[in-house]
Every structure is written in structure tokens, then in C-alpha cells.
Scaffold this active site. Structure first.
Site, short mmCIF file in Angstrom:
data_model
loop_
_atom_site.label_atom_id
_atom_site.label_comp_id
_atom_site.label_asym_id
_atom_site.label_seq_id
_atom_site.Cartn_x
_atom_site.Cartn_y
_atom_site.Cartn_z
N VAL A 140 3.24 1.08 3.04
CA VAL A 140 3.03 -0.11 3.86
C VAL A 140 3.66 -1.31 3.17
O VAL A 140 3.46 -1.52 1.97
CB VAL A 140 1.53 -0.37 4.10
CG1 VAL A 140 1.34 -1.56 5.04
CG2 VAL A 140 0.85 0.86 4.69
N GLY A 191 0.83 -1.20 0.00
CA GLY A 191 0.00 0.00 0.00
C GLY A 191 0.86 1.25 0.00
O GLY A 191 1.91 1.27 0.64
N ASP A 229 -11.66 9.81 10.23
CA ASP A 229 -11.51 9.61 8.79
C ASP A 229 -12.11 8.27 8.36
O ASP A 229 -11.51 7.52 7.58
CB ASP A 229 -10.03 9.68 8.39
CG ASP A 229 -9.84 9.84 6.87
OD1 ASP A 229 -10.72 10.44 6.22
OD2 ASP A 229 -8.81 9.37 6.36
N LYS A 281 4.25 -0.13 8.48
CA LYS A 281 3.83 1.15 7.91
C LYS A 281 4.94 2.16 8.18
O LYS A 281 5.25 2.48 9.33
CB LYS A 281 2.52 1.59 8.55
CG LYS A 281 1.96 2.90 8.05
CD LYS A 281 0.61 3.16 8.72
CE LYS A 281 -0.04 4.44 8.27
NZ LYS A 281 -1.37 4.65 8.92
N GLY A 317 0.37 5.61 0.22
CA GLY A 317 -0.50 6.76 0.38
C GLY A 317 0.32 8.02 0.44
O GLY A 317 1.55 8.01 0.27
N GLY A 318 -0.37 9.13 0.71
CA GLY A 318 0.31 10.40 0.75
C GLY A 318 1.23 10.56 1.93
O GLY A 318 2.15 11.37 1.90
N MET A 319 0.97 9.80 3.02
CA MET A 319 1.74 9.98 4.24
C MET A 319 2.59 8.77 4.62
O MET A 319 3.40 8.85 5.52
CB MET A 319 0.80 10.29 5.41
CG MET A 319 -0.02 11.54 5.21
SD MET A 319 -1.06 11.86 6.66
CE MET A 319 -2.17 13.08 5.97
#
Length: 321
Positions: free
Chosen positions: A50, A43, A167, A71, A45-47
Site C-alpha cells: 500500500v 503498508g 477476516d 493498494k 502484506g503478503g498479498m
């Protein structure tokens, strides 16, 4: 060896508009702290990124499950420091949220400038991939009820511990291969009033909101207006998520709640949904927070019946209802 989730969103963020990392933090084969060997990206993402990793301490100890998810914070400068704080706070918070419907977090650590969190490795898919929005077709009722009760149990437990997710969305709900529902990604979670680190936490969260941490299409009107998060914000997002589960479509065609309110939009009743359930769901999606149920338990009691009310959710799930 357990089956690895294909490179889809698993426990990373990735649905907001945050700055996307341009490079992976580490090459595959890297061992963090001499222990966690990164073997596959699962995975991005923007932050964070993973990885599927092998825990060599567990492997040497012949543990039943030596595979974990790691992560790694991967925000570029100047956001890196805030991302580092966030990942350690998420890990600390989630270690106290042990629940069968919340992803299990084991630890967090850092190696030089690499900050990471270690979690259980899940096999399955997110609700967003199981049920893409816009299909016009939701889950059948037995599946829908299992997802709804699983998310409700997770939220009720978190709220009872004074933690607000902030979220909740289909991408943060995971359905394991055995059908277990897990809520993911408490990275932006906040405590209800009175936390000792409230000032520092507020500053970090607001900073990350600016770079896209919040998902507007599932955020409550008051949250979009800049109000501090409350359990009612999670309840609103839960209502939208339930609607997607039942209909396969966002109730406001992915418009934000503020836009929908200005336009006077009202969601259509899902086909076949009983009147008392529709009343409960409409209240959950109310633009006015005062019109929403007081708690997850109160909503579930109205939506599915009294046995899903206070202190009953976890027992019901254990019985396989």
C-alpha cells in the site's frame, strides 16, 4: 498536505502467513495510468503493498484532498493471477459498501501486469497498534464503546448488503485521528448464498486461504473446519475483537478456537463488565454457531441496550454516542 501514516499496517494484509513479496512492485515516483504518483510505502502484506499517492487529476482540479492510498497486488507467481482477481473484486464490492465506518474505495485499474485499487488515505493507527495484545490493559469504556459501535455499524451494513468480511481482527480496524473507526480490508470478503460468481469466488478464496489469507486466532471453529463463511463467522471474530478491546488480551491466549474448544478453555469475565454485557459477549464468542446472536443488531441490543438495536446504530453514531 495531510499527515501520512508511518510505515505500519494500514490497509494491506500482513498478519497471516502468506508468501511475502520480495520486491516492491514499483519504485517511488512511479505514476500509474499517468495519474497516481507513488510517494511513500505505508503498508506491506503478503498479498499487497500500500502506497501513499498523489492523484494528479485531483491535484490539477484543486480538490480538497488530492492524496489517496493505492493498494497494489504484489503476490509472486504462481499466486499473482488470483491476487489480481481478488483486488478487483474487493474494489467492486467495497464501492457498493459506502458507509462512514468502512474505508472508502474509489476505483480499481491495471497498468500492464500491475493491478491496483485506489482508496481514501487514512490518518491514524490500526487497533492492533493502538492496543497491542498481551498488555493486559484495554481501552477505557468511552473509547471501547466507540470502537465497538463503529465496528458493529460497519458489520451490520455489510451483512445487510449480503457481504461477509471473513477476516475481522484488530489489524483491520482503523482509528482515524479524529476518532472515527473504520473497518478495513475486505479482500477475502464473500457474499452470502446466491451470488452469480459464487463458484469462481469460492475457488479463488479457498486458493488464497491455502497461502495464509485467513487469520487463525480470530477465525470461528466452523471456518477453520473448512465450512463456507456465514455472518456468524464475523460475529465470532467480533466477539474476540471486543474482548481484546476490553482486556488488552486475546481470550484464548491466541490459541485457535478449535484448540480452545478441545482444551475446554473459557474466557474470563473482563473486570468491571456488567453481568448483562458479559452474557451477551459470551454468547457472541460461543463455539457453537447456533448459540450466537442472530445478528450484529441483536447482539448490540443485548450488550448496550435497545437503542443500539435494529436500524438504530447509524443514528446513534451520528449523534456521537
Amino acid at each position: 498536505m495531510s499527515r501520512v501514516v508511518p510505515p505500519q499496517r494500514m490497509v494491506g494484509r500482513g498478519t497471516g502467513q502468506a508468501a511475502t513479496p520480495t520486491v516492491l512492485p514499483h519504485h517511488l515516483g512511479t505514476r500509474l495510468k499517468g495519474r497516481y504518483e507513488l510517494i511513500q510505502v505505508i503498508g506491506r502484506g503478503g498479498m499487497s503493498t500500500v502506497y501513499h499517492a498523489v492523484d494528479h487529476i485531483r491535484l490539477r482540479g484543486r480538490a480538497a484532498q488530492p492524496h489517496v492510498a493505492v493498494k497494489v497486488a504484489s503476490m509472486p507467481a504462481p499466486y499473482a493471477h488470483a491476487a489480481h482477481e481478488l483486488i478487483h473484486r474487493e474494489a467492486q464490492r467495497m464501492q457498493g459498501l459506502v458507509h462512514p465506518n468502512i474505508v472508502r474505495v474509489f476505483d480499481s485499474d491495471h497498468q500492464d501486469d500491475t493491478h491496483f485499487m485506489v482508496m481514501e488515505l487514512l490518518t491514524g493507527r490500526t487497533l492492533a497498534t493502538v492496543l497491542p495484545e498481551g498488555t493486559g490493559k484495554g481501552l477505557d469504556w468511552p473509547q471501547a464503546r466507540r470502537v465497538i459501535t463503529g465496528v458493529a455499524a460497519a458489520l451490520a451494513h455489510a451483512h445487510g448488503a449480503g457481504v461477509i468480511h471473513t477476516d475481522l481482527k484488530p489489524g483491520n480496524v482503523f482509528i482515524s485521528g479524529d476518532g472515527t473507526v473504520k473497518v478495513l480490508d475486505f479482500g477475502l470478503a464473500q457474499r452470502t448464498g446466491g451470488a452469480e460468481d459464487a463458484h469462481q469466488e469460492d475457488a479463488t478464496i479457498r486458493y488464497l486461504d491455502l497461502v495464509g489469507g485467513l487469520t487463525p486466532s480470530f477465525a470461528s471453529p466452523e471456518r477453520l473446519a473448512g465450512a463456507d463463511p456465514t455472518p456468524g463467522c464475523d460475529l465470532f471474530a467480533f466477539g474476540l475483537l471486543i474482548y481484546v478491546v476490553l482486556c488488552g488480551a486475546h481470550p484464548f491466549q491466541r490459541r485457535t478456537s478449535q484448540e480452545a474448544q478441545r482444551m475446554g478453555l473459557q474466557p474470563l469475565r473482563p473486570q468491571g463488565l456488567a453481568p448483562h454485557r458479559w452474557r451477551a459477549l459470551k454468547a457472541l464468542m460461543a463455539f457453537d454457531p447456533a448459540a450466537r446472536p442472530a445478528s450484529v443488531d441483536a447482539f448490540m441490543a443485548g450488550f448496550l441496550g435497545p437503542r443500539f438495536g435494529p436500524r438504530a446504530l447509524l443514528n446513534v453514531l451520528r449523534m456521537g454516542a
